[in-house]
Scaffold this active site. Structure first.
Site, PDB file in Angstrom:
ATOM      1  CG  ASP A  16       3.000   1.761   9.520  1.00  0.00           C
ATOM      2  OD1 ASP A  16       2.505   2.574  10.312  1.00  0.00           O
ATOM      3  OD2 ASP A  16       3.162   2.004   8.305  1.00  0.00           O
ATOM      4  NE  ARG A  44      -7.318   3.983   5.485  1.00  0.00           N
ATOM      5  CZ  ARG A  44      -6.467   4.582   6.299  1.00  0.00           C
ATOM      6  NH1 ARG A  44      -6.771   4.744   7.567  1.00  0.00           N
ATOM      7  NH2 ARG A  44      -5.319   5.037   5.873  1.00  0.00           N
ATOM      8  NE  ARG A  57       0.081  10.248  10.395  1.00  0.00           N
ATOM      9  CZ  ARG A  57      -0.256   9.130   9.761  1.00  0.00           C
ATOM     10  NH1 ARG A  57      -1.463   8.675   9.815  1.00  0.00           N
ATOM     11  NH2 ARG A  57       0.625   8.466   9.066  1.00  0.00           N
ATOM     12  N   PRO A  58       1.114  16.894  10.993  1.00  0.00           N
ATOM     13  CG  PRO A  58       2.611  18.380  11.986  1.00  0.00           C
ATOM     14  CD  PRO A  58       1.978  17.041  12.162  1.00  0.00           C
ATOM     15  CB  VAL A  59       1.439  18.529   5.394  1.00  0.00           C
ATOM     16  CG1 VAL A  59       0.679  17.226   5.475  1.00  0.00           C
ATOM     17  CG2 VAL A  59       0.477  19.706   5.346  1.00  0.00           C
ATOM     18  CG  ASP A  60       5.643  21.104   9.629  1.00  0.00           C
ATOM     19  OD1 ASP A  60       5.043  20.010   9.743  1.00  0.00           O
ATOM     20  OD2 ASP A  60       6.705  21.341  10.213  1.00  0.00           O
ATOM     21  CD  GLN A  61       9.612  19.719   8.284  1.00  0.00           C
ATOM     22  OE1 GLN A  61      10.659  19.927   7.686  1.00  0.00           O
ATOM     23  NE2 GLN A  61       9.188  20.492   9.271  1.00  0.00           N
ATOM     24  CB  CYS A  70      -5.662  10.994  11.365  1.00  0.00           C
ATOM     25  SG  CYS A  70      -4.081  10.333  11.784  1.00  0.00           S
ATOM     26  NE  ARG A  76       0.166  12.170   7.268  1.00  0.00           N
ATOM     27  CZ  ARG A  76       0.605  13.394   7.482  1.00  0.00           C
ATOM     28  NH1 ARG A  76      -0.209  14.315   7.918  1.00  0.00           N
ATOM     29  NH2 ARG A  76       1.866  13.703   7.261  1.00  0.00           N
ATOM     30  CE  LYS A 136      -1.829   1.606   4.004  1.00  0.00           C
ATOM     31  NZ  LYS A 136      -1.529   3.042   4.199  1.00  0.00           N
ATOM     32  CG  ASN A 137       2.395   2.806   3.563  1.00  0.00           C
ATOM     33  OD1 ASN A 137       1.207   3.056   3.358  1.00  0.00           O
ATOM     34  ND2 ASN A 137       2.919   2.740   4.787  1.00  0.00           N
TER      35      ASN A 137
HETATM   36  C1  UD1 Z   1       4.117   7.160   6.400  1.00  0.00           C
HETATM   37  C2  UD1 Z   1       3.328   5.886   6.193  1.00  0.00           C
HETATM   38  C3  UD1 Z   1       2.722   5.418   7.502  1.00  0.00           C
HETATM   39  C4  UD1 Z   1       3.806   5.296   8.571  1.00  0.00           C
HETATM   40  C5  UD1 Z   1       4.623   6.573   8.658  1.00  0.00           C
HETATM   41  C6  UD1 Z   1       5.821   6.440   9.585  1.00  0.00           C
HETATM   42  C7  UD1 Z   1       2.569   6.129   3.897  1.00  0.00           C
HETATM   43  C8  UD1 Z   1       1.438   6.347   2.973  1.00  0.00           C
HETATM   44  N1  UD1 Z   1       2.301   6.151   5.205  1.00  0.00           N
HETATM   45  O1  UD1 Z   1       3.202   8.144   6.855  1.00  0.00           O
HETATM   46  O2  UD1 Z   1       2.092   4.161   7.270  1.00  0.00           O
HETATM   47  O3  UD1 Z   1       3.196   5.046   9.812  1.00  0.00           O
HETATM   48  O4  UD1 Z   1       5.129   6.932   7.373  1.00  0.00           O
HETATM   49  O5  UD1 Z   1       6.642   5.404   9.161  1.00  0.00           O
HETATM   50  O6  UD1 Z   1       3.686   5.889   3.479  1.00  0.00           O
HETATM   51  N2  UD1 Z   1       5.625  15.188  10.470  1.00  0.00           N
HETATM   52  C9  UD1 Z   1       5.589  16.539  10.708  1.00  0.00           C
HETATM   53  N3  UD1 Z   1       5.527  17.381   9.632  1.00  0.00           N
HETATM   54  C10 UD1 Z   1       5.481  16.948   8.349  1.00  0.00           C
HETATM   55  C11 UD1 Z   1       5.517  15.552   8.130  1.00  0.00           C
HETATM   56  C12 UD1 Z   1       5.589  14.696   9.205  1.00  0.00           C
HETATM   57  O7  UD1 Z   1       5.628  16.994  11.853  1.00  0.00           O
HETATM   58  O8  UD1 Z   1       5.402  17.769   7.417  1.00  0.00           O
HETATM   59  C13 UD1 Z   1       5.727  14.246  11.618  1.00  0.00           C
HETATM   60  C14 UD1 Z   1       4.503  13.372  11.768  1.00  0.00           C
HETATM   61  O9  UD1 Z   1       3.505  14.013  12.514  1.00  0.00           O
HETATM   62  C15 UD1 Z   1       5.078  12.161  12.457  1.00  0.00           C
HETATM   63  C16 UD1 Z   1       6.483  12.041  11.855  1.00  0.00           C
HETATM   64  O10 UD1 Z   1       6.767  13.330  11.340  1.00  0.00           O
HETATM   65  O11 UD1 Z   1       5.190  12.379  13.842  1.00  0.00           O
HETATM   66  C17 UD1 Z   1       6.622  11.019  10.761  1.00  0.00           C
HETATM   67  O12 UD1 Z   1       5.571  11.163   9.852  1.00  0.00           O
HETATM   68  P1  UD1 Z   1       5.684  10.756   8.311  1.00  0.00           P
HETATM   69  O13 UD1 Z   1       6.898   9.944   8.072  1.00  0.00           O
HETATM   70  O14 UD1 Z   1       5.505  11.982   7.484  1.00  0.00           O
HETATM   71  O15 UD1 Z   1       4.408   9.836   8.132  1.00  0.00           O
HETATM   72  P2  UD1 Z   1       3.604   9.664   6.803  1.00  0.00           P
HETATM   73  O16 UD1 Z   1       4.517   9.908   5.661  1.00  0.00           O
HETATM   74  O17 UD1 Z   1       2.329  10.407   6.874  1.00  0.00           O
END
Ligand code: UD1
Length: 429
Positions: free
Chosen positions: A317, A409, A134-138, A129, A105, A22-23
């Site tokens: 995971d 899912r 889980r922000p997307v600031d990065q 969620c 997400r 999936k990922n």
């Molecule tokens: C991906 C996986 C998910 C897995 C996770 C961690 C997919 C589709 N999903 O999720 O199954 O559990 O990696 O291995 O591949 N963060 C921020 N800002 C950002 C991005 C992330 O603060 O812009 C934080 C998140 O809140 C979290 C950490 O960074 O605490 C890691 O998150 P991230 O690796 O981004 O998870 P996903 O890519 O969403």
């Protein structure tokens, strides 16, 4: 809403095939946005998240064709329709609406490719969620460094750029989809992009392999520094989605917990070192073959402590599944979750099945009990649900898991695969 009914106490035995990841599939499907030519993916799993992503791409103007794939030897592969061809030549609506993004997400993965190819993207913020903020600031920080103009208004990220340019990006934390988004966007940028502190997950490598087959120039994927030389255009390609390492790990845990003996085919131990290492510590015997893994479990497992961290360390995971196996192991395990701040929701449900678990912040203390008892439990997120399935398979009597749409899912044909391994499982409509 469907439920899963499990009569526990049967040791899993036999052989099943592991599905595409999936990922890996989710970012790969988004990569098709980067070119006007058709891109074909094989070994795409049948999952609700994949259906959501395909719907999302379709409403952007991408043509989606799904057909049965062939496996070597000429027979149809297990899941008919596991080949998907995407044609984004008529991409005309670079919008990801809230209705679709809120359920998944990973929809944020369209942001980078859209702004790179269409010069514009409007993507709903994923919002909170079940497993944390889980922000997307990065993602935003990286695209801004590449020259995109980004505003966040009315719950949407709006990004614009005539052409992205190469940049040196250091992400504040290791982010998997963040790395993937920026890597895809940089492929069509002018000049070189360097992503430092990049995620090293095998799914990032799978995406880079596909991008390179499409004419991109990506190097370093799998290390924490990824370099991308931008090109003017990408072309079509065919790519096979890598096997799902989390699905693999989940079935290994289910076999371990039930004292079983299973062989999982179409997968590799290469992506699972941290998980296999821990399973061996529980006392399981594991044989890695070229494209398969066999696990033989002892009568009773030893407790094993884990600490989640980015790849190649122990994956978050797989944390919930290891909580389930520790619930019935000999001894006490300490489980530390370092990636997500609220990822122990399965603990309360496991306690309802008779587990002895204490939570202190991001640490869980799991004292193994002699047996669990079946009960009705509620699935809260994808991997939490998997841990409840494992617990239900070990518990005495009947366990009913509600809200199994979470499982749909991310686990292809979960009930059929468990039945193939001898489990007494039924899906209640
Ligand atoms: C991906 C996986 C998910 C897995 C996770 C961690 C997919 C589709 N999903 O999720 O199954 O559990 O990696 O291995 O591949 N963060 C921020 N800002 C950002 C991005 C992330 O603060 O812009 C934080 C998140 O809140 C979290 C950490 O960074 O605490 C890691 O998150 P991230 O690796 O981004 O998870 P996903 O890519 O969403």
């Amino acid at each position: 809403m469907d439920k899963l009914q499990i009569s526990g106490g049967v040791a899993l035995r036999g052989e099943i095939a592991i599905s595409g990841a999936k990922n890996a599939a989710l970012p790969l499907l988004c990569a098709a946005l980067l070119t006007r030519e058709p891109v074909t993916f094989t070994h795409v799993p049948h999952l609700n998240d994949i259906g959501t992503m395909l719907r999302l791409l379709e409403q952007m103007g991408v043509k989606v064709a799904r057909e049965a794939g062939k496996v070597p030897g000429g027979t149809h592969s297990a899941g008919a329709g596991d080949t998907v061809t995407l044609d984004a030549s008529a991409l005309d609506n670079p919008l990801a609406p809230y209705e679709l993004v809120k359920t998944m997400r990973a929809a944020i993965l369209v942001l980078g490719p859209l702004v790179a190819r269409a010069g514009e993207a409007k993507v709903s913020l994923p919002g909170g969620c079940a497993i944390g903020a889980r922000p997307v600031d990065q993602h935003i920080k990286g695209l801004t460094a590449m020259g995109a103009e980004i505003s966040v208004e009315h719950g949407y990220v709006h990004a614009q750029a005539t052409r992205l340019k190469g940049a040196r990006i250091f992400t504040d934390m290791v982010t998997v989809t963040g790395t993937e988004n920026l890597m895809m966007a940089a492929c069509l940028g002018a000049g070189e992009t360097i992503i430092e502190n990049a995620a090293r997950e095998p799914e990032v490598v799978d995406l880079a392999t596909c991008l390179n087959a499409m004419g991109a120039r990506v190097s370093g994927a799998g290390s924490d520094v990824i370099r991308i030389q931008g090109v003017d255009a990408l072309h079509g390609a065919t790519h096979r989605v890598m096997p799902d390492r989390i699905e693999t790990g989940t079935y290994l845990c289910a076999a371990a917990a039930t004292g079983g003996d299973v062989r999982l085919t179409g997968t590799s131990s290469a992506y699972l070192d941290a998980v296999i290492d821990k399973l061996m510590d529980t006392g399981c015997e594991i044989t890695a073959e070229r494209d398969a893994i066999r696990l033989k479990a002892p009568a009773r497992l030893n407790a094993v402590s884990i600490r989640t961290a980015p790849y190649p360390a122990f994956p978050t995971d797989m944390q919930a599944q290891f909580m389930a196996i520790n619930a019935v192991a000999d001894g006490t395990a300490v489980i530390r979750e370092t990636i997500f701040e609220n990822r122990f929701m399965h603990a309360v449900e496991l306690i309802r099945l008779g587990a002895d678990i204490k939570i202190d912040g991001n640490t869980a203390f799991v004292k193994g009990v002699a047996e669990l008892q079946g009960a009705t439990v509620m699935a809260t997120d994808l991997r939490a649900s998997a841990s409840l399935v494992i617990a239900g398979l070990v518990a005495q009597g009947e366990t009913v898991i509600e809200r199994i749409y979470h499982l749909d899912r991310g686990y292809e044909a979960l009930d059929q695969k468990l039945i193939a391994l001898g489990a007494h499982v039924a899906r209640l409509k």
